[in-house]
Design a protein around this motif. Structure first.
Motif, PDB file in Angstrom:
ATOM      1  N   LEU B 378     -14.090  -3.545  12.212  1.00 44.35           N
ATOM      2  CA  LEU B 378     -14.309  -4.934  12.687  1.00 44.35           C
ATOM      3  C   LEU B 378     -13.129  -4.821  13.770  1.00 44.35           C
ATOM      4  CD1 LEU B 378     -14.592  -6.815   9.443  1.00 44.35           C
ATOM      5  CD2 LEU B 378     -16.056  -6.916  11.339  1.00 44.35           C
ATOM      6  N   GLY B 379     -12.440  -3.634  14.020  1.00 44.54           N
ATOM      7  CA  GLY B 379     -11.307  -3.731  15.160  1.00 44.54           C
ATOM      8  C   GLY B 379     -10.156  -4.434  14.702  1.00 44.54           C
ATOM      9  N   ARG B 380     -10.110  -4.680  13.328  1.00 48.43           N
ATOM     10  CA  ARG B 380      -8.730  -5.154  13.135  1.00 48.43           C
ATOM     11  C   ARG B 380      -7.804  -4.009  12.363  1.00 48.43           C
ATOM     12  NH1 ARG B 380     -11.517  -9.638   8.813  1.00 48.43           N
ATOM     13  NH2 ARG B 380      -9.340  -9.633   7.990  1.00 48.43           N
ATOM     14  N   ARG B 381      -7.345  -3.468  13.772  1.00 47.76           N
ATOM     15  CA  ARG B 381      -6.536  -2.021  13.450  1.00 47.76           C
ATOM     16  C   ARG B 381      -5.268  -2.054  12.720  1.00 47.76           C
ATOM     17  NH1 ARG B 381      -8.172   1.076  17.731  1.00 47.76           N
ATOM     18  NH2 ARG B 381      -6.441   2.295  17.752  1.00 47.76           N
ATOM     19  N   GLU B 382      -4.430  -3.464  12.680  1.00 46.78           N
ATOM     20  CA  GLU B 382      -3.193  -3.471  12.080  1.00 46.78           C
ATOM     21  C   GLU B 382      -3.468  -3.526  10.380  1.00 46.78           C
ATOM     22  OE1 GLU B 382       0.274  -2.442  11.933  1.00 46.78           O
ATOM     23  OE2 GLU B 382      -0.754  -2.593  13.836  1.00 46.78           O
ATOM     24  N   GLU B 383      -4.332  -4.615  10.070  1.00 50.46           N
ATOM     25  CA  GLU B 383      -4.715  -4.510   8.641  1.00 50.46           C
ATOM     26  C   GLU B 383      -5.441  -3.129   8.086  1.00 50.46           C
ATOM     27  OE1 GLU B 383      -6.826  -8.524   7.839  1.00 50.46           O
ATOM     28  OE2 GLU B 383      -6.870  -8.132  10.061  1.00 50.46           O
ATOM     29  N   ALA B 384      -6.184  -2.540   8.880  1.00 51.27           N
ATOM     30  CA  ALA B 384      -6.620  -1.375   8.812  1.00 51.27           C
ATOM     31  C   ALA B 384      -5.582  -0.321   8.454  1.00 51.27           C
ATOM     32  CB  ALA B 384      -7.611  -0.786   9.640  1.00 51.27           C
ATOM     33  N   ARG B 385      -4.774  -0.358   9.238  1.00 52.47           N
ATOM     34  CA  ARG B 385      -3.601   0.870   9.038  1.00 52.47           C
ATOM     35  C   ARG B 385      -2.936   0.408   7.568  1.00 52.47           C
ATOM     36  NH1 ARG B 385      -2.475   1.852  14.216  1.00 52.47           N
ATOM     37  NH2 ARG B 385      -1.688  -0.122  14.827  1.00 52.47           N
ATOM     38  N   THR B 386      -2.732  -0.658   7.235  1.00 55.21           N
ATOM     39  CA  THR B 386      -2.041  -1.036   6.195  1.00 55.21           C
ATOM     40  C   THR B 386      -2.718  -0.750   4.960  1.00 55.21           C
ATOM     41  OG1 THR B 386      -1.284  -3.208   7.244  1.00 55.21           O
ATOM     42  CG2 THR B 386      -0.831  -3.263   4.774  1.00 55.21           C
ATOM     43  N   ALA B 387      -4.132  -0.849   4.892  1.00 49.93           N
ATOM     44  CA  ALA B 387      -4.915  -0.561   3.787  1.00 49.93           C
ATOM     45  C   ALA B 387      -5.194   0.711   3.574  1.00 49.93           C
ATOM     46  CB  ALA B 387      -6.486  -1.031   3.912  1.00 49.93           C
ATOM     47  N   PHE B 388      -4.965   1.705   4.639  1.00 52.56           N
ATOM     48  CA  PHE B 388      -5.165   3.269   4.489  1.00 52.56           C
ATOM     49  C   PHE B 388      -3.770   3.723   4.100  1.00 52.56           C
ATOM     50  CE2 PHE B 388      -8.568   3.297   7.855  1.00 52.56           C
ATOM     51  CZ  PHE B 388      -9.604   3.720   6.944  1.00 52.56           C
ATOM     52  N   GLY B 389      -2.672   3.123   4.536  1.00 50.20           N
ATOM     53  CA  GLY B 389      -1.530   3.347   3.994  1.00 50.20           C
ATOM     54  C   GLY B 389      -1.420   3.056   2.564  1.00 50.20           C
ATOM     55  N   ARG B 390      -1.995   2.163   2.041  1.00 48.05           N
ATOM     56  CA  ARG B 390      -1.913   1.808   0.557  1.00 48.05           C
ATOM     57  C   ARG B 390      -2.788   3.044  -0.313  1.00 48.05           C
ATOM     58  NH1 ARG B 390      -0.004   0.370  -3.411  1.00 48.05           N
ATOM     59  NH2 ARG B 390      -1.055  -0.913  -5.168  1.00 48.05           N
ATOM     60  N   ALA B 391      -3.861   3.024   0.417  1.00 49.89           N
ATOM     61  CA  ALA B 391      -4.712   4.507  -0.136  1.00 49.89           C
ATOM     62  C   ALA B 391      -4.261   5.521  -0.306  1.00 49.89           C
ATOM     63  CB  ALA B 391      -6.067   4.511   0.945  1.00 49.89           C
ATOM     64  N   ILE B 392      -3.249   5.843   0.640  1.00 50.91           N
ATOM     65  CA  ILE B 392      -2.561   7.421   0.683  1.00 50.91           C
ATOM     66  C   ILE B 392      -1.549   7.356  -0.425  1.00 50.91           C
ATOM     67  CG2 ILE B 392      -0.681   8.667   1.807  1.00 50.91           C
ATOM     68  CD1 ILE B 392      -2.138   8.639   4.184  1.00 50.91           C
ATOM     69  N   ALA B 393      -0.918   5.991  -0.743  1.00 45.42           N
ATOM     70  CA  ALA B 393      -0.076   6.071  -1.865  1.00 45.42           C
ATOM     71  C   ALA B 393      -0.828   6.241  -3.220  1.00 45.42           C
ATOM     72  CB  ALA B 393       0.550   4.719  -1.756  1.00 45.42           C
ATOM     73  N   LEU B 394      -2.104   5.973  -2.938  1.00 41.70           N
ATOM     74  CA  LEU B 394      -2.687   6.127  -4.575  1.00 41.70           C
ATOM     75  C   LEU B 394      -3.738   7.272  -4.418  1.00 41.70           C
ATOM     76  CD1 LEU B 394      -3.778   2.404  -4.576  1.00 41.70           C
ATOM     77  CD2 LEU B 394      -2.228   3.339  -6.095  1.00 41.70           C
ATOM     78  N   ALA B 395      -3.546   8.165  -3.564  1.00 39.38           N
ATOM     79  CA  ALA B 395      -4.459   9.286  -3.428  1.00 39.38           C
ATOM     80  C   ALA B 395      -4.063  10.315  -4.749  1.00 39.38           C
ATOM     81  CB  ALA B 395      -4.448   9.997  -2.272  1.00 39.38           C
TER      82      ALA B 395
END
Lengths: 124, 414
Positions: B378-395
């Motif tokens: 959806l082009g909401r890059r900043e929010e996407a980055r936050t979500a992926f950051g959260r995912a990495i922490a939970l990997a």
């Protein structure tokens, strides 16, 4: 004369084989097939009996799995074109040496209609 | 007859293990004793079978020899009698008629079910259930189980000892179960097999120690289906696992990095496994008794039937996930449905579907991964980055983290 060589084995054993062991057994049997190449017709490996469905003709009854709960299951068969029963038995003995355990039943073929259709992964 | 190869004996022992262990457990009512008895019987088989040939009834032989050997040990330990008489227990001509008489298929069925059920006793935490089943039923060596769970052998041994103690105090009844109890046990066993499969599936890189857990789960499902050949949910479970496992070779690339469904080389999918699964699913559906495993298998089948990603029947998948939701809403099911919705209606609709799950799935790696990917589209890059950051922490695995990092790299900046 056409003979079928029916392969029986305990499915609990054959489905417990690792993928590598399975591949090794098939490769060994393949060598036997190659030695008999001029005389071996279609080779069929059946899916496990758990994938089987039986239709009992008299009662039109459909049940899951093979009808007979026997310990050794029919796993597949070979068709060989040989002159004598002795020769068919020699082929079966060759197979047995490559893959011990279970049993082979050698049975003359009455009607034979190959059409070259493939199975699960033999079609490609 | 030619003497059997030693690895042929090995295969026989592996195959005989569940039935023999189950019968020995019924006899001794103690997991440790049953295990020792089977161990002893296996040692004797390795000595005797190459010489004498395999017995006609391998299980019967192992059960009787194991039982007698363990009884001898118990007696010896109690200083009640002298040395065991080896000849009395190793003569297979004596063994077989007795065993054949006593152990018919129905006996075995409830024995094996009990053995499996004991391993997944509700008092045990999920990881202990899996470890115990792998040790007791599959007979995997302790070291391999420990490696699969990334713990030391000592720690795994303690974990298994604790699990066995808990089972002993839980006192699972040894009488033949009634139909209701049998169905309940079967359900618990299916759930445990699914759990074992999941342990392997999340990290099924063929190079990983865990990959073989998938094979073990499939083996246990085959065993269960042989005992209950008319149970559509067991067919569904086996079909589901075969379908998921059929993609194993295509799921991981260089360095164990996961390859998503859309990007996989479908030629690497295992055609024989898929064909067997589709046959099983067809058969299961004839029973007109759908359940969660059959529905999940049907979803997997729609993926397996698509020759290329564009051919995937996402509408069908969406409908099947809806059917799963109706049988018991789980946020994870809705999350998966959101992927189908994103294919059908676009990322916005999918995002709207998963936003209400944020509370329930905040600690779930895949939630943040999916959410990040939708935001990215959806082009909401900043929010996407936050979500992926959260995912990495939970990997849970390095490969999962590396995969998410690829997304972050693509988003750039930071």
């Amino acid at each position: 004369m056409l003979y079928s060589t029916l392969c029986y084995h305990d499915e609990a054993v054959t489905t417990a084989w690792s993928a590598e062991h399975d591949a090794a057994v098939i490769a060994d049997l393949r060598k036997v097939q190659d030695r008999w190449a001029a005389k071996v017709g279609p080779v069929v490996r059946l899916m496990p009996t758990s994938a089987a469905t039986t239709l009992r003709k008299t009662e039109n009854l459909v049940i899951d799995g093979p009808f007979a709960e026997t310990k050794e299951q029919l796993l597949g068969f070979y068709v060989v074109d040989v002159a004598t029963l002795d020769e068919a038995l020699a082929f079966a003995r060759d197979l047995a040496a490559a893959n011990p355990g279970g049993a082979y039943e050698v049975r003359p073929v009455m009607l034979y209609q190959p059409d070259g259709r493939g199975g699960a992964d033999g079609g490609a | 007859m030619a003497a059997p190869e030693p690895d042929w004996i090995e295969a026989r022992l592996v195959a005989a293990r569940p039935r023999a262990m189950a019968a020995l457990l019924r006899y001794f009512r103690d997991l440790d004793l049953a295990e020792e008895a089977f161990q002893e019987a296996s040692l004797r088989a390795l000595r005797s079978w190459p010489k004498n040939g395999p017995p006609r009834d391998a299980e019967g032989w192992l059960i009787l020899v194991g039982r007698n050997a363990a009884l001898d040990r118990v007696r010896k330990d109690a200083r009640l009698s002298g040395l065991p008489d080896d000849a009395a227990i190793s003569d297979r001509e004596d063994v077989e008629p007795e065993m054949a008489e006593r152990l018919d298929a129905a006996d075995y069925r409830d024995d094996i079910l009990r053995l499996l059920f004991i391993c997944c006793h509700p008092d045990l935490p999920a990881t202990q259930q899996v470890a115990l089943a792998l040790r007791i039923v599959s007979g995997l060596p302790l070291a391999r189980i420990a490696r699969a769970f990334l713990v030391g052998e000592r720690a795994m041994e303690q974990r298994l000892t604790r699990a066995k103690a808990r089972i002993r105090s839980a006192e699972v009844p040894f009488e033949t179960p009634g139909p209701a109890e049998r169905a309940e046990r079967l359900g618990a066993v299916a759930a445990m097999i699914y759990l074992i499969f999941n342990e392997g599936y999340t990290d099924a890189d063929p190079a990983s120690e865990r990959a073989e857990l998938c094979d073990e789960a499939i083996r246990l499902a085959r065993l269960t289906l042989r005992m209950f050949p008319a149970e559509p949910e067991v067919m569904g479970l086996l079909a589901l696992m075969l379908l998921q496992h059929s993609r194993q070779k295509a799921r991981f690339g260089e360095g164990g990095l996961p390859i998503l469904l859309d990007d996989q080389d479908r030629g690497l999918w295992n055609g024989a496994m898929i064909a067997e699964a589709l046959a099983l699913l067809d058969k299961a559906m004839r029973h007109l008794a759908p359940g969660p495993y059959q529905i999940q298998a049907a979803i997997a089948a729609l993926h397996a039937r698509a020759r290329h990603p564009e051919a995937t029947d996402w509408a069908g998948i969406n409908a099947l996930y809806r059917a799963l939701e109706r049988r018991g809403a789980s946020p994870v099911v809705t999350l998966n449905r959101a992927v189908a919705v994103s294919k059908l209606e676009g990322p916005e609709a999918a995002l709207a579907l998963i936003e209400p799950l944020a509370g329930a799935l905040d600690g779930y790696f895949y939630f943040h991964g999916v959410r990040g990917a939708l935001l990215e589209r959806l082009g909401r890059r900043e929010e996407a980055r936050t979500a992926f950051g959260r995912a990495i922490a939970l990997a849970g695995t390095a490969a999962e983290a590396a995969h998410i990092r690829q997304h972050l790299d693509r988003l750039g900046g930071g």
